[in-house]
Design an enzyme around this catalytic site. Structure first.
Site, PDB file in Angstrom:
ATOM      1  N   GLU A 296      -1.521  53.341  35.905  1.00 36.52           N
ATOM      2  CA  GLU A 296      -2.448  52.773  34.907  1.00 36.52           C
ATOM      3  C   GLU A 296      -2.847  51.346  35.280  1.00 36.52           C
ATOM      4  OE1 GLU A 296       0.012  53.918  31.611  1.00 36.52           O
ATOM      5  OE2 GLU A 296      -0.452  55.982  32.148  1.00 36.52           O
TER       6      GLU A 296
ATOM      7  N   HIS B 120       2.103  50.613  38.643  1.00 35.98           N
ATOM      8  CA  HIS B 120       1.970  51.868  37.897  1.00 35.98           C
ATOM      9  C   HIS B 120       0.524  52.359  38.004  1.00 35.98           C
ATOM     10  CE1 HIS B 120       1.566  54.619  34.514  1.00 35.98           C
ATOM     11  NE2 HIS B 120       2.854  54.855  34.704  1.00 35.98           N
TER      12      HIS B 120
ATOM     13  N   LYS C 134       4.828  51.957  27.776  1.00 31.48           N
ATOM     14  CA  LYS C 134       3.404  51.587  27.867  1.00 31.48           C
ATOM     15  C   LYS C 134       3.045  50.699  26.658  1.00 31.48           C
ATOM     16  CE  LYS C 134       2.877  55.707  30.544  1.00 31.48           C
ATOM     17  NZ  LYS C 134       2.063  56.775  31.079  1.00 31.48           N
TER      18      LYS C 134
ATOM     19  N   SER D 109       5.227  63.700  33.384  1.00 29.06           N
ATOM     20  CA  SER D 109       5.510  64.769  32.418  1.00 29.06           C
ATOM     21  C   SER D 109       6.948  65.290  32.480  1.00 29.06           C
ATOM     22  CB  SER D 109       4.509  65.913  32.575  1.00 29.06           C
ATOM     23  OG  SER D 109       3.200  65.442  32.302  1.00 29.06           O
TER      24      SER D 109
ATOM     25  N   GLU E  29       4.954  59.189  41.428  1.00 29.00           N
ATOM     26  CA  GLU E  29       4.305  59.699  40.223  1.00 29.00           C
ATOM     27  C   GLU E  29       2.915  60.218  40.575  1.00 29.00           C
ATOM     28  OE1 GLU E  29       5.945  57.818  36.428  1.00 29.00           O
ATOM     29  OE2 GLU E  29       4.592  56.345  37.273  1.00 29.00           O
TER      30      GLU E  29
ATOM     31  N   ASN F   4       9.208  54.221  30.207  1.00 32.95           N
ATOM     32  CA  ASN F   4       8.048  53.326  30.220  1.00 32.95           C
ATOM     33  C   ASN F   4       7.277  53.553  28.921  1.00 32.95           C
ATOM     34  OD1 ASN F   4       5.690  51.949  30.704  1.00 32.95           O
ATOM     35  ND2 ASN F   4       4.966  53.340  32.311  1.00 32.95           N
TER      36      ASN F   4
ATOM     37  N   GLY G 210       1.248  62.117  31.900  1.00 30.93           N
ATOM     38  CA  GLY G 210       0.725  62.307  30.545  1.00 30.93           C
ATOM     39  C   GLY G 210      -0.078  63.580  30.360  1.00 30.93           C
TER      40      GLY G 210
HETATM   41  P1  PGA Z   1       4.560  60.694  31.356  1.00 28.32           P
HETATM   42  O1  PGA Z   1       4.313  59.259  32.008  1.00 28.32           O
HETATM   43  O2  PGA Z   1       6.050  60.952  31.370  1.00 28.32           O
HETATM   44  O3  PGA Z   1       4.001  60.592  29.971  1.00 28.32           O
HETATM   45  O4  PGA Z   1       3.837  61.682  32.197  1.00 28.32           O
HETATM   46  C1  PGA Z   1       5.000  58.872  33.155  1.00 28.32           C
HETATM   47  C2  PGA Z   1       4.608  57.470  33.550  1.00 28.32           C
HETATM   48  O5  PGA Z   1       3.474  57.062  33.284  1.00 28.32           O
HETATM   49  O6  PGA Z   1       5.418  56.730  34.139  1.00 28.32           O
END
Ligand code: PGA
Length: 248
Positions: free
Chosen positions: A94, A92, A11, A208, A162, A9, A168
């Protein structure tokens, strides 16, 4: 048996040209990929200048549930289908937390996506507060129940667990916690769709994931792949993860 899936992803990162050369570099770095499906999820502008074949697929990061019309800033499934999109990330964290998408809207999107040949990846996960106050299970049950409420069957649906606090942040859920949550998700899927075998539904882990923890995480029984943010932006890190999953 479910073939593992590694989805990146991106983003809001990578311009269209950067994205297509990134995908070429990743594919060029991976000679034999037989045991894993690799999904690239660029921003919408990076979907139309890429031409890839299995085991490589394109995914979108979002869509709207209407076919067309006065919905400024939104994108429809027909538009994504024409770009050969085969997966869509829906709900997601976000989208939920920055853009205030609620379970009801997410449920409408999932219901629309499932009527096409595109596979939705429904993201669920608890925030740190929800975890600390012991509400994680209730939150995830509600996300699943409402997200999937308009469906008759789970075929083509993927789930991504998640934990919001792991996205992140460099923090990964413990293997015990991931095992527990993936089993819980399967229990709820079974409660919601009694006729279906929840072990046929892929559940990805996200939060992560990197080349240092991918081996341990993909070894967990209930983990069928990853949804990766940060590490999916780097050719070496991403190809390393794909190789780890492929060689498992
Ligand atoms: P990340 O993001 O691997 O940077 O933690 C995962 C995601 O947002 O799907």
């Amino acid at each position: 048996m479910i073939k593992p899936i590694v989805a990146g992803n991106w983003k809001m990162n990578k311009n269209p040209n950067e994205g297509s050369s990134f995908i070429n570099d990743v594919i060029g770095n991976l000679s034999e990929v037989e045991n894993v499906e690799v999904v690239f999820c660029p921003p919408f502008t990076g979907l139309n200048n890429v031409n890839i074949n299995p085991p490589y697929y394109l995914g979108a990061q979002n869509c709207y549930y209407k076919d067309n019309g006065a919905y400024t800033g939104e994108i429809s499934l027909n538009m994504l289908l024409e770009c050969n999109v085969q997966y869509i990330i829906i709900g997601h964290s976000e989208r939920r937390h920055i853009f205030f998408e609620d379970n009801e809207l997410i449920g409408k999107k999932i219901a629309k996506v499932i009527n096409t040949e595109i596979k939705p990846i429904l993201c669920v996960g608890e925030t740190k507060d929800e975890m600390n106050s012991g509400r994680a299970y209730d939150v995830i049950e509600e996300q699943l129940a409402k997200g999937l409420e308009n469906l008759k069957s789970l075929s083509n649906v993927l789930i991504a667990y998640e934990p919001v606090w792991a996205i992140g942040t460099g923090l990964t859920a413990s293997t015990d916690k991931i095992n527990e949550m993936h089993s819980f998700i399967r229990k709820i899927l079974n409660k919601l769709f009694k006729e279906e075998n929840p072990y046929r539904i892929p559940i990805l882990y996200g939060g992560s994931v990197n080349s240092g923890n991918a081996d341990e995480l993909i070894s967990l029984d209930g983990v069928n792949g990853f949804l990766i943010g940060g590490a999916s932006l780097d050719v070496v890190k991403f190809t390393d993860i794909v190789k780890i999953v492929n060689d498992k």
